[in-house]
Design an enzyme around this catalytic site. Structure first.
Site, PDB file in Angstrom:
ATOM      1  N   HIS A 180       0.354   3.719   4.949  1.00  0.00           N
ATOM      2  CA  HIS A 180      -0.474   4.338   3.920  1.00  0.00           C
ATOM      3  C   HIS A 180      -0.201   5.842   3.847  1.00  0.00           C
ATOM      4  O   HIS A 180      -0.008   6.402   2.755  1.00  0.00           O
ATOM      5  CB  HIS A 180      -1.956   4.113   4.223  1.00  0.00           C
ATOM      6  CG  HIS A 180      -2.332   2.674   4.422  1.00  0.00           C
ATOM      7  ND1 HIS A 180      -1.961   1.960   5.527  1.00  0.00           N
ATOM      8  CD2 HIS A 180      -3.063   1.833   3.660  1.00  0.00           C
ATOM      9  CE1 HIS A 180      -2.445   0.737   5.446  1.00  0.00           C
ATOM     10  NE2 HIS A 180      -3.112   0.628   4.315  1.00  0.00           N
ATOM     11  N   SER A 213       0.809  -1.222   0.000  1.00  0.00           N
ATOM     12  CA  SER A 213       0.000   0.000   0.000  1.00  0.00           C
ATOM     13  C   SER A 213       0.839   1.265   0.000  1.00  0.00           C
ATOM     14  O   SER A 213       0.419   2.291  -0.552  1.00  0.00           O
ATOM     15  CB  SER A 213      -0.950   0.004   1.211  1.00  0.00           C
ATOM     16  OG  SER A 213      -1.869  -1.062   1.135  1.00  0.00           O
TER      17      SER A 213
END
Length: 372
Positions: A311, A247
């Protein structure tokens, strides 16, 4: 038509009797049409538009030579930057008789490049070699690793809660910080089908077109910088959490592209294409899910709790480093002052993170879970 023959024709027509090195844009356009010169119409539009950005409305010999030889001079780049060269938006969309591949190239040009002139330039000079192999290879490797672990553990959802999963030499675990390769290789491991599916979809839908336009080196650098920043940020801000999934790299690609489009064109979300809207919706929902699982986990307390900092770190890398990498898809990075500033900032962060991982855990007496 090569450079010498066209310049010779200009001299024969005595369009520049005083040898100033310039001719009027209208005069040059008339010459092209009158002699039916085989000059690419798109390049002619670009040259005329470039001349229109000139106060005297003239075409420079050097700019003409650069355009014919598919090179961009510094004045050409400045004309792109000042945004004064307006080409018809539907020029490429109305291009007739295109094959499947050229239609895909046109689609990539419109989805990735925010300026119409850059779309024309990319469309007419694009070459299929080298192919966009980096993002496709990374995605394929992630799928193969996931299938191997899924078949071995007989578990396809929430694999991190299997006792054997965290023993993988690819997973980042705070107890194995000395094994430096784990700060990158965790991108090949995924929690389950959902995380892998969305990451693979975004990598192929956004990463491959970006690589087609900006090249393997720039996109691989951006992606890996996001992955590395993700694990290092978790090691600093969430010292007990392991990390899996790509991610960080995916967020770097998405945020870089979105920021570049918005900054260059000034468009709002309502003006962006459908897949560009899908990216922030998907990434935002994943961050929200990670935050919920981290602070209110409905999962077994004995299992590793996910961290959302990877993230956010990927998104920050994308906005900062990505804007520099993607702003001018032809200009060399080493010629951009902003690139060196961003590179210095990222290098400073890496040095800080390295020293943090070496000394901070012992100095702070952090209680990390025992490594599997």
């Amino acid at each position: 038509m090569d450079r010498s023959s066209l310049l010779q024709l200009i001299q024969e027509q005595q369009l520049d009797p005083e040898n100033t090195g310039f001719i009027g844009a209208d005069t040059f356009t008339g010459l092209v049409h009158r002699h039916e010169l085989p000059l690419d119409p798109a390049k002619l539009d670009m040259l005329v538009a470039l001349a229109q950005s000139n106060e005297r409305g003239q075409v420079c010999y050097q700019e003409l030579a650069d355009l014919i030889s598919s090179k961009r001079s510094s004045s050409f780049k400045r004309a792109i930057a000042n945004g004064q060269r307006a080409l018809p938006r539907d020029g490429l969309l109305d291009e007739p008789g295109l094959g499947v591949y050229k239609r895909f190239v046109r689609y990539v040009a419109y989805e990735i490049l925010p300026r119409e002139v850059d779309r024309h330039w990319y469309f007419y000079r694009h070459r299929s070699c080298p192919p966009p192999v980096f993002m496709a290879s990374v995605t394929l490797a992630q799928i193969i690793v996931f299938l191997c672990y899924g078949a071995r553990l007989n578990k396809w959802v929430l694999q991190t809660y299997h006792p054997e999963y965290m023993k993988s030499p690819l997973v980042y675990h705070p107890g194995h910080r000395a094994r430096a390769w784990r700060f990158l290789t965790y991108m090949f491991m995924h929690v389950g089908l959902e995380q892998l599916g969305f990451n693979a979809l975004l990598q192929l839908m956004i990463g491959v077109p970006l690589e087609m336009v900006h090249g393997l080196l720039r996109i691989s650098l951006l992606y890996l910088a996001g992955v590395l920043a993700g694990s290092l940020t978790v090691s600093i801000t969430d010292m007990r959490a392991p990390v899996v999934g790509g991610s960080g790299g995916v967020y770097a690609l998405c945020s870089a592209h979105l920021a570049n489009v918005v900054m260059v064109t000034g468009q709002g979300p309502q003006d962006l294409s459908h897949h560009l809207l899908f990216a922030p919706i998907r990434t935002g929902s994943e961050v929200g899910r990670a935050v919920w699982l981290r602070f209110s986990p409905p999962l077994p307390a004995s299992g590793p709790q996910p961290s959302f900092m990877a993230h956010l770190a990927g998104a920050v890398v994308g906005v900062s480093m990505g804007l520099t990498i993607l702003r001018s898809y032809e200009e060399r990075l080493r010629d951009q002052c902003g690139w060196w500033v961003v590179l210095l900032a990222y290098g400073t962060f890496l040095l800080f993170a390295i020293f943090w991982n070496i000394f901070a855990y012992d100095l702070l007496g952090a209680h990390i879970p025992p490594p599997p």
